[in-house]
Design a protein around this motif. Structure first.
Motif, PDB file in Angstrom:
ATOM      1  N   GLY A 277     -42.732  24.868  58.069  1.00  0.00           N
ATOM      2  CA  GLY A 277     -42.764  25.166  59.440  1.00  0.00           C
ATOM      3  C   GLY A 277     -43.606  26.520  59.921  1.00  0.00           C
ATOM      4  N   ARG A 278     -44.263  27.146  58.995  1.00  0.00           N
ATOM      5  CA  ARG A 278     -44.912  28.351  59.179  1.00  0.00           C
ATOM      6  C   ARG A 278     -46.460  27.873  59.569  1.00  0.00           C
ATOM      7  NH1 ARG A 278     -42.514  33.522  57.048  1.00  0.00           N
ATOM      8  NH2 ARG A 278     -44.540  34.288  57.892  1.00  0.00           N
ATOM      9  N   ARG A 314     -42.312  33.077  66.370  1.00  0.00           N
ATOM     10  CA  ARG A 314     -40.890  33.825  65.495  1.00  0.00           C
ATOM     11  C   ARG A 314     -41.220  34.105  63.918  1.00  0.00           C
ATOM     12  NH1 ARG A 314     -38.906  28.392  66.458  1.00  0.00           N
ATOM     13  NH2 ARG A 314     -37.309  29.398  67.719  1.00  0.00           N
ATOM     14  N   TRP A 315     -42.302  33.611  63.498  1.00  0.00           N
ATOM     15  CA  TRP A 315     -42.570  34.052  62.178  1.00  0.00           C
ATOM     16  C   TRP A 315     -43.276  35.187  62.021  1.00  0.00           C
ATOM     17  CZ3 TRP A 315     -39.409  31.215  59.930  1.00  0.00           C
ATOM     18  CH2 TRP A 315     -39.171  29.732  60.311  1.00  0.00           C
ATOM     19  N   SER A 318     -40.347  37.534  62.019  1.00  0.00           N
ATOM     20  CA  SER A 318     -39.536  37.426  60.945  1.00  0.00           C
ATOM     21  C   SER A 318     -40.330  38.328  59.797  1.00  0.00           C
ATOM     22  CB  SER A 318     -39.496  35.723  60.365  1.00  0.00           C
ATOM     23  OG  SER A 318     -38.580  35.932  59.058  1.00  0.00           O
ATOM     24  N   GLN A 345     -33.371  39.381  67.589  1.00  0.00           N
ATOM     25  CA  GLN A 345     -33.662  38.274  66.879  1.00  0.00           C
ATOM     26  C   GLN A 345     -32.422  37.200  66.724  1.00  0.00           C
ATOM     27  OE1 GLN A 345     -36.749  37.657  67.079  1.00  0.00           O
ATOM     28  NE2 GLN A 345     -36.667  39.876  68.045  1.00  0.00           N
ATOM     29  N   ASP A 348     -31.837  33.992  68.317  1.00  0.00           N
ATOM     30  CA  ASP A 348     -33.029  32.975  67.996  1.00  0.00           C
ATOM     31  C   ASP A 348     -32.167  31.663  67.355  1.00  0.00           C
ATOM     32  OD1 ASP A 348     -36.228  33.180  68.151  1.00  0.00           O
ATOM     33  OD2 ASP A 348     -35.458  31.600  66.415  1.00  0.00           O
ATOM     34  N   GLU A 350     -33.551  29.955  65.077  1.00  0.00           N
ATOM     35  CA  GLU A 350     -34.207  29.664  63.811  1.00  0.00           C
ATOM     36  C   GLU A 350     -32.924  30.294  62.903  1.00  0.00           C
ATOM     37  OE1 GLU A 350     -35.483  29.070  60.506  1.00  0.00           O
ATOM     38  OE2 GLU A 350     -36.332  27.868  62.045  1.00  0.00           O
ATOM     39  N   ARG A 352     -33.165  30.971  59.882  1.00  0.00           N
ATOM     40  CA  ARG A 352     -33.982  31.974  58.856  1.00  0.00           C
ATOM     41  C   ARG A 352     -34.245  33.318  59.567  1.00  0.00           C
ATOM     42  NH1 ARG A 352     -38.494  28.341  56.402  1.00  0.00           N
ATOM     43  NH2 ARG A 352     -38.375  27.212  58.289  1.00  0.00           N
TER      44      ARG A 352
END
Length: 697
Positions: A277-278, A314-315, A318, A345, A348, A350, A352
């Protein structure tokens, strides 16, 4: 293919698990048309023939066949074989290791010459890698640059090839691998460094692709860390924004590969899951390289992390969390805004990202305070279900958030801890976190008492009871005295001394409220274990404040010739007793000459606490301060108590407070309490300095 493989006497060769007669099957498996067979064979090569980086005689015998497989375009997954060869030939030993033997993971000693012979054998056939930079298989092209930079004997030729290839390569990750290999060449060969640094600087400015510019900037920083520009943070932040904008619309899910029950397969699946997904997963490694080059430029590194944490991607946020984890573990700095943004965060969607934030905050203890509101809000938004259970989903994350909140010393954790104590299972870290909650945690005592009463007195008693005993000591839950005595009396043979010691520490925390235990405490004074005997002495003193029976026992454990651990235990209890233990000072003084630095620290601290004199204790403490950095927290605590009497230590304390690197920072590893202990050291040093300076006026 594999010509001559049967002519090798494989049974006479060895690998990590014995005779290497299974190696021909592994080599054939690498050439199989079946993906599962190829992966199983590769797993076997890493697991036995190149076990944890070792090079056996069978490893050397494999090299010609591995080079043959790499050269055959009909073989699938040749990129993995290139990586295997790079690992086999790329190990560099220092001068001392080259003269002798290298200890293998299995306890056998491997001739260091094996590593040199492996490098030489692969270098002799390294021309095969030259053609792989244009191979139709992108996985092969991805592996080839590193192999060339590590193994080819003509680095100038390789440098020219890599730079030329960059002008025609279209795969993003392969382009990044080409740039990384150029940087590796510059680091390995000083004669190429100036030219390469200049070229990387040009590429960082001129490349059209922002990812390529970021890669060039990271490699330039790696090769010339002293020349990193002052405006590196806004430069990188701008590149990350360009990457986000350019890649957001082009993200793909990738093609899933066959799952296989091998270690190699499991690692691959974890990496694929991490990247899923990144749109630009490769930015993480580029930023890691840049952070390593920035090293002690902590303010720049914090500014870079803050820019990432404010990104809409968001990545990137992360990645910032994981990068900041290694930053905060090693370097002191102003992390309040970082922690606050990490706390954000937790909301969020997500999972992960939430997991990364929770894991980071768990390790911060008092430094986690800026995220306390976010932690409390997260916990309030996901209350336990109607049956009191958390449910399978989110339990670990909820407990992690609660641990972080409790370790930050926020009293909002107390009622949530009370609820958690009603669950069937409770993470032991939650129980140890009661240390940081102060008097407000007293309300937890009834629930802790009930849980301790349910613990069975079996072989697992220590593992189940020790965290509860610790928590009861922290909250001074003396109403649980009957339950603590039950554990003390019922300790099974398995780990009996540790069970008793834990129970006795809890009784000592209860103080006079534990008078009912005095008969048993007196009996345990004669125990053959120093840990149990001294813990009983400590508890007996806390209950009665009478040194008549206690001091002779503690002096007995200070006798010369006894293990240093026993003498340490006795000294700590004497220090806790304080001036009332002054008659034991003569027994403490010989321990000041121990070879063990911890024994010297314990004895010196105890001598100060029982006599109030620094003449003998202070020089010992200052000597160990330089000898063993891990003893500094205990020493600083003693210096803070000494106040003006420790003025001779003023420069030592000031020097510690000006250091940017944490006193207990370790390369390649960390403990969950490392940051907390360093922050405690800083707090104690500030307190010691303040008391010294007050005494100077």
């Amino acid at each position: 293919m594999l010509t001559g493989i049967e002519e090798v006497d494989w049974a006479s060769l060895g690998h990590a698990y014995g005779p290497a007669d299974d190696v021909p099957e592994l080599l054939r498996g690498l050439a199989s048309a079946d993906p599962a067979e190829r992966e199983t064979a590769l797993d076997g090569m890493y697991g036995a023939v190149h076990h944890q980086g070792d090079v056996y005689d069978s490893t050397l015998a494999c090299i010609p066949f591995l080079l043959e497989l790499v050269a055959d375009p009909g073989v699938e997954d040749r990129g993995c074989i290139v990586e295997l060869l790079t690992s086999i030939g790329g190990i560099e030993l220092d001068d001392e290791e080259e003269l002798g033997e290298h200890p293998g993971d299995d306890g056998e000693f491997i001739p260091a010459a094996n590593y040199a012979m492996a490098a030489a054998a692969i270098a002799a056939g390294a021309d095969v890698f030259l053609g792989l930079v244009s191979d139709p298989d992108p996985e092969v092209r991805l592996a080839a640059p590193c192999a060339l930079a590590s193994l080819h004997p003509e680095p100038a030729r390789v440098l020219t090839l890599l730079r030329e290839r960059l002008t025609v390569e279209r795969d993003t990750e392969v382009r990044l691998a080409l740039v990384a290999a150029v940087g590796q060449l510059a680091l390995r060969h000083a004669s190429l460094r100036a030219e390469t640094v200049e070229w990387l600087g040009w590429l960082a400015r001129a490349a059209q692709d922002p990812g390529l510019r970021l890669a060039a900037l990271a490699q330039r920083a790696r090769c010339a860390p002293g020349e990193i520009p002052d405006d590196v943070v806004p430069w990188v932040a701008g590149l990350l924004e360009e990457i986000r904008t350019a890649s957001a619309a082009g993200a793909g899910s990738g093609t899933p590969r066959l799952a296989a029950p091998t270690l190699i397969g499991q690692v691959r699946e974890l990496l694929e899951e991490h990247a899923a997904g990144r749109p630009a997963p490769w930015t993480e490694e580029l930023l890691r390289t840049l952070h390593a080059a920035l090293d002690d430029r902590v303010d720049d590194r914090i500014a870079l992390v803050l820019a990432q944490l404010r990104s809409p991607d968001r990545w990137q946020r992360s990645d910032a969390i994981w990068l900041c984890g290694s930053l905060i573990r090693v370097w002191r700095g102003r992390y309040e805004e970082v922690v606050r943004l990490v706390g954000e965060q937790l909301d969020d969607p997500e999972p992960r990202l939430r997991e990364a934030a929770t894991s980071f905050l768990e390790r911060l203890f008092e430094l986690g305070a800026p995220a306390a509101d976010a932690l409390a809000a997260r916990l309030a938004s996901a209350p336990p279900g109607p049956a009191g259970g958390y449910g399978a989903a989110g339990r670990a994350g909820r407990e992690g958030a609660l641990i972080a909140l409790a370790r930050a010393g926020d009293i909002r954790a107390v009622p949530l801890l009370a609820r958690a104590l009603e669950e069937d299972e409770v993470r032991r870290e939650l129980l140890y976190a009661t240390d940081d909650l102060g008097p407000s945690a007293a309300m937890l005592a009834p629930a802790l008492r009930r849980r301790l009463a349910r613990v069975e007195l079996d072989e697992r008693l220590y593992d189940r009871a020790a965290p509860l005993l610790h928590a009861l000591a922290a909250v001074r839950g003396a109403q649980a005295l009957p339950e603590v005595l039950r554990v003390l009396r019922g300790a099974p043979a398995n780990r009996r001394d540790r069970v008793r010691e834990a129970a006795l520490r809890t009784l000592a925390a209860f103080g006079p409220a534990a008078r009912e235990a005095v008969p048993e405490l007196r009996e345990l004074l004669a125990d053959g274990s120093a840990a149990v005997s001294t813990a009983a002495a400590r508890a007996l003193w806390a209950a009665e404040e009478d040194t008549a029976e206690v001091l002779p026992v503690l002096e007995r454990w200070l006798r010369p010739g006894l293990p240093d651990a026993d003498r340490c235990a006795a000294a700590r209890v004497l220090g806790g007793i304080g001036p009332a233990a002054a008659p034991a000072a003569p027994a403490l003084r010989p321990v000041l000459a121990s070879r063990d630095p911890w024994a010297r620290v314990r004895a010196a601290a105890a001598l100060w606490r029982v006599t109030g004199e620094t003449e003998e204790a202070l020089p010992v403490l200052l000597a160990v301060w330089e000898e063993n950095r891990h003893a500094r927290v205990d020493i600083a605590e003693c210096l803070a108590e000494m106040g003006p009497a420790a003025s001779a230590a003023r420069l030592v304390v000031l020097t510690e407070l000006t250091r940017r690197r944490r006193h207990n920072a370790r390369e390649g590893g960390s403990g969950t309490h490392d940051v907390h202990l360093d922050e405690k050291l800083l707090t104690l040093c500030r307190a010691a300095l303040a008391r010294m300076e007050r005494g100077a006026y």
